[in-house]
Write a protein that holds these residues in place. Sequence first.
Motif, PDB file in Angstrom:
ATOM      1  N   PHE A  13       0.788  -1.220   0.135  1.00 30.91           N
ATOM      2  CA  PHE A  13      -0.050   0.200   0.044  1.00 30.91           C
ATOM      3  C   PHE A  13       0.895   1.321   0.019  1.00 30.91           C
ATOM      4  N   SER A  14       2.021   1.137  -0.707  1.00 31.87           N
ATOM      5  CA  SER A  14       2.802   2.397  -0.706  1.00 31.87           C
ATOM      6  C   SER A  14       2.858   3.081  -1.972  1.00 31.87           C
ATOM      7  N   ASP A  15       2.335   2.206  -3.088  1.00 29.73           N
ATOM      8  CA  ASP A  15       2.579   2.795  -4.394  1.00 29.73           C
ATOM      9  C   ASP A  15       1.008   2.883  -5.013  1.00 29.73           C
ATOM     10  N   PRO A  16       0.550   4.108  -5.583  1.00 24.15           N
ATOM     11  CA  PRO A  16      -1.022   3.835  -5.916  1.00 24.15           C
ATOM     12  C   PRO A  16      -1.001   3.187  -6.991  1.00 24.15           C
ATOM     13  N   LEU A  17      -0.052   3.015  -7.964  1.00 29.43           N
ATOM     14  CA  LEU A  17      -0.333   2.167  -9.207  1.00 29.43           C
ATOM     15  C   LEU A  17       0.011   0.693  -9.087  1.00 29.43           C
ATOM     16  N   ARG A  18       1.006   0.410  -8.359  1.00 25.79           N
ATOM     17  CA  ARG A  18       1.492  -1.100  -8.281  1.00 25.79           C
ATOM     18  C   ARG A  18       1.648  -1.271  -6.742  1.00 25.79           C
ATOM     19  N   THR A  24      -0.687  -4.767 -11.177  1.00 21.70           N
ATOM     20  CA  THR A  24      -1.398  -3.442 -11.216  1.00 21.70           C
ATOM     21  C   THR A  24      -2.402  -3.332 -10.161  1.00 21.70           C
ATOM     22  N   ARG A  25      -2.403  -2.199  -9.418  1.00 21.87           N
ATOM     23  CA  ARG A  25      -3.441  -2.157  -8.399  1.00 21.87           C
ATOM     24  C   ARG A  25      -4.758  -1.860  -8.813  1.00 21.87           C
ATOM     25  N   ALA A  26      -5.709  -2.445  -8.345  1.00 21.88           N
ATOM     26  CA  ALA A  26      -7.094  -2.325  -8.836  1.00 21.88           C
ATOM     27  C   ALA A  26      -7.635  -0.810  -8.591  1.00 21.88           C
ATOM     28  N   GLU A  27      -8.638  -0.341  -9.160  1.00 30.54           N
ATOM     29  CA  GLU A  27      -9.162   0.964  -9.062  1.00 30.54           C
ATOM     30  C   GLU A  27     -10.591   0.660  -9.271  1.00 30.54           C
ATOM     31  N   VAL A  28     -11.489   1.455  -8.723  1.00 30.36           N
ATOM     32  CA  VAL A  28     -12.917   1.572  -8.756  1.00 30.36           C
ATOM     33  C   VAL A  28     -13.522   3.039  -9.429  1.00 30.36           C
ATOM     34  N   ALA A  29     -14.194   2.815 -10.305  1.00 31.01           N
ATOM     35  CA  ALA A  29     -14.840   3.985 -10.990  1.00 31.01           C
ATOM     36  C   ALA A  29     -16.075   4.164 -10.133  1.00 31.01           C
ATOM     37  N   LEU A  30     -16.211   5.411 -10.244  1.00 31.02           N
ATOM     38  CA  LEU A  30     -17.836   5.921  -9.748  1.00 31.02           C
ATOM     39  C   LEU A  30     -18.772   5.518 -10.821  1.00 31.02           C
ATOM     40  N   THR A  31     -19.305   4.539 -10.655  1.00 34.00           N
ATOM     41  CA  THR A  31     -20.440   4.291 -11.901  1.00 34.00           C
ATOM     42  C   THR A  31     -21.860   4.615 -11.487  1.00 34.00           C
ATOM     43  N   ASN A  32     -22.218   4.553 -10.144  1.00 31.33           N
ATOM     44  CA  ASN A  32     -23.519   4.658  -9.617  1.00 31.33           C
ATOM     45  C   ASN A  32     -23.410   5.501  -8.466  1.00 31.33           C
ATOM     46  N   PRO A  33     -23.461   6.763  -8.646  1.00 39.21           N
ATOM     47  CA  PRO A  33     -23.693   7.648  -7.414  1.00 39.21           C
ATOM     48  C   PRO A  33     -24.935   7.408  -6.696  1.00 39.21           C
ATOM     49  N   THR A 238      -5.467  -6.523  -6.712  1.00 37.74           N
ATOM     50  CA  THR A 238      -5.030  -6.428  -8.039  1.00 37.74           C
ATOM     51  C   THR A 238      -5.984  -6.323  -8.995  1.00 37.74           C
ATOM     52  N   THR A 239      -5.749  -5.995 -10.367  1.00 35.93           N
ATOM     53  CA  THR A 239      -6.899  -6.015 -11.222  1.00 35.93           C
ATOM     54  C   THR A 239      -7.435  -7.459 -11.411  1.00 35.93           C
ATOM     55  N   ALA A 240      -6.350  -8.547 -11.164  1.00 33.08           N
ATOM     56  CA  ALA A 240      -6.676 -10.030 -11.421  1.00 33.08           C
ATOM     57  C   ALA A 240      -7.679 -10.532 -10.236  1.00 33.08           C
ATOM     58  N   CYS A 241      -7.770  -9.548  -9.081  1.00 34.15           N
ATOM     59  CA  CYS A 241      -8.541 -10.208  -8.018  1.00 34.15           C
ATOM     60  C   CYS A 241     -10.076 -10.429  -8.377  1.00 34.15           C
ATOM     61  N   TRP A 242     -10.677  -9.309  -9.376  1.00 36.07           N
ATOM     62  CA  TRP A 242     -11.871  -9.345  -9.445  1.00 36.07           C
ATOM     63  C   TRP A 242     -12.101 -10.537  -9.890  1.00 36.07           C
ATOM     64  N   GLY A 243     -11.419 -11.119 -11.039  1.00 33.94           N
ATOM     65  CA  GLY A 243     -11.967 -12.311 -11.665  1.00 33.94           C
ATOM     66  C   GLY A 243     -11.864 -13.536 -10.446  1.00 33.94           C
ATOM     67  N   VAL A 296     -10.932   5.467  -8.015  1.00 34.63           N
ATOM     68  CA  VAL A 296     -10.238   5.535  -6.809  1.00 34.63           C
ATOM     69  C   VAL A 296      -9.362   4.332  -6.604  1.00 34.63           C
ATOM     70  N   ARG A 297      -8.332   4.468  -6.597  1.00 36.78           N
ATOM     71  CA  ARG A 297      -7.135   3.378  -6.512  1.00 36.78           C
ATOM     72  C   ARG A 297      -7.238   2.571  -5.145  1.00 36.78           C
ATOM     73  N   LEU A 298      -7.356   1.554  -5.094  1.00 35.19           N
ATOM     74  CA  LEU A 298      -7.453   0.663  -3.757  1.00 35.19           C
ATOM     75  C   LEU A 298      -6.149   0.704  -3.112  1.00 35.19           C
ATOM     76  N   ASN A 299      -5.594   1.472  -2.613  1.00 33.18           N
ATOM     77  CA  ASN A 299      -4.255   1.653  -2.218  1.00 33.18           C
ATOM     78  C   ASN A 299      -4.285   1.799  -0.401  1.00 33.18           C
ATOM     79  N   HIS A 300      -5.098   1.200   0.349  1.00 31.71           N
ATOM     80  CA  HIS A 300      -5.178   1.325   1.657  1.00 31.71           C
ATOM     81  C   HIS A 300      -5.821  -0.040   2.219  1.00 31.71           C
ATOM     82  N   PRO A 301      -5.177  -0.582   3.432  1.00 34.22           N
ATOM     83  CA  PRO A 301      -5.808  -1.763   3.882  1.00 34.22           C
ATOM     84  C   PRO A 301      -7.393  -1.835   4.078  1.00 34.22           C
TER      85      PRO A 301
END
Length: 316
Positions: A13-18, A24-33, A238-243, A296-301
């Motif tokens: 959780f030290s690098d927002p991208l990796r 590659t760190r997973a990120e979440v888009a605002l799809t349904n506010p 990571t991006t692979a975790c969704w699957g 939002v990049r998931l860069n926190h426990p």
Amino acid sequence: MKDVNGPEGLQKFSDPLRTARGETRAEVALTNPDTLWFNTGTLCNIECLSCYIESSPTNDALVYMTRAEVEDYLAQARSRGWSLREIGFTGGEPFMNPEIIGMTEASLLAGYEVLILTNAMQPMMRRRLRDGLVDLHTRFPGRLTLRVSLDHWSARHHDAERGTGSFERSLEGMRWLRDEGIAMTVAGRTVWGESEAEARAGYDALYRAEGFAIDALNPGRTVLFPEMDETVDVPEITTACWGILHKSPDSVMCASSRMVVKRKGAATPTVVSCTLLPYERDFELGRTLAEAERPVRLNHPHCAKFCVLGGASCSA
């Protein structure tokens, strides 16, 4: 998703991208506010042992929000075409904020449902606040809900966290809400060494004894939150975790909500990714809702343990 540090000793959780493994760190888009939260301020009438936001009678790191500021963000939501269903107020203790009734009224007048998180203790029970709640409940029936923080269904465990006598004082507030017909739900915790079934059975027995119209088996009505300990080792997402997890990014809280906070000394409020990370500058998205629409990049426990793996949500 192996729970190890990177090959070069990089910290999690030290690098927002990796991630620490270089993935590659997973990120979440605002799809349904769906929910817009306002932190009404970090001041609280009590100080709990493990409050994730460190609320207390002296902590004003986040200062009181005003009705005018809430109305500004409601107008922004309309102009951005956000399909909001709900406005949420959290703290601190929201009923410490002198404008909580006005902020709630503004949200109801705008056509939204309102959820207020409270300990239902003395701040809520002041005459002016009770009169205000009754008035809003009468004018906007079925659209106002108070979620009461009742850490456990027993006084022993609840008071160990919140102070001797706090369980009974919260029940007094809940009995008043019951008698006025104001909708309420409960937020508890899962840190007492009992199964979820045991916890829900305990809450169910309490509700029946008190005549509270709360469904103990419905996770949206009796919300059981996991321990939010940042020192616990959790895997990075990571991006692979969704699957791997068979989970959609749209199911994570930051796909459907944002929170507005006002930091002490700041001229204006700012928007953060969610209710769980009010102090983390890396999760500050900007002053406007337009700026806050970025992913939002998931860069926190908390992103891993609480939201992705725990499946929790602060919304109703």
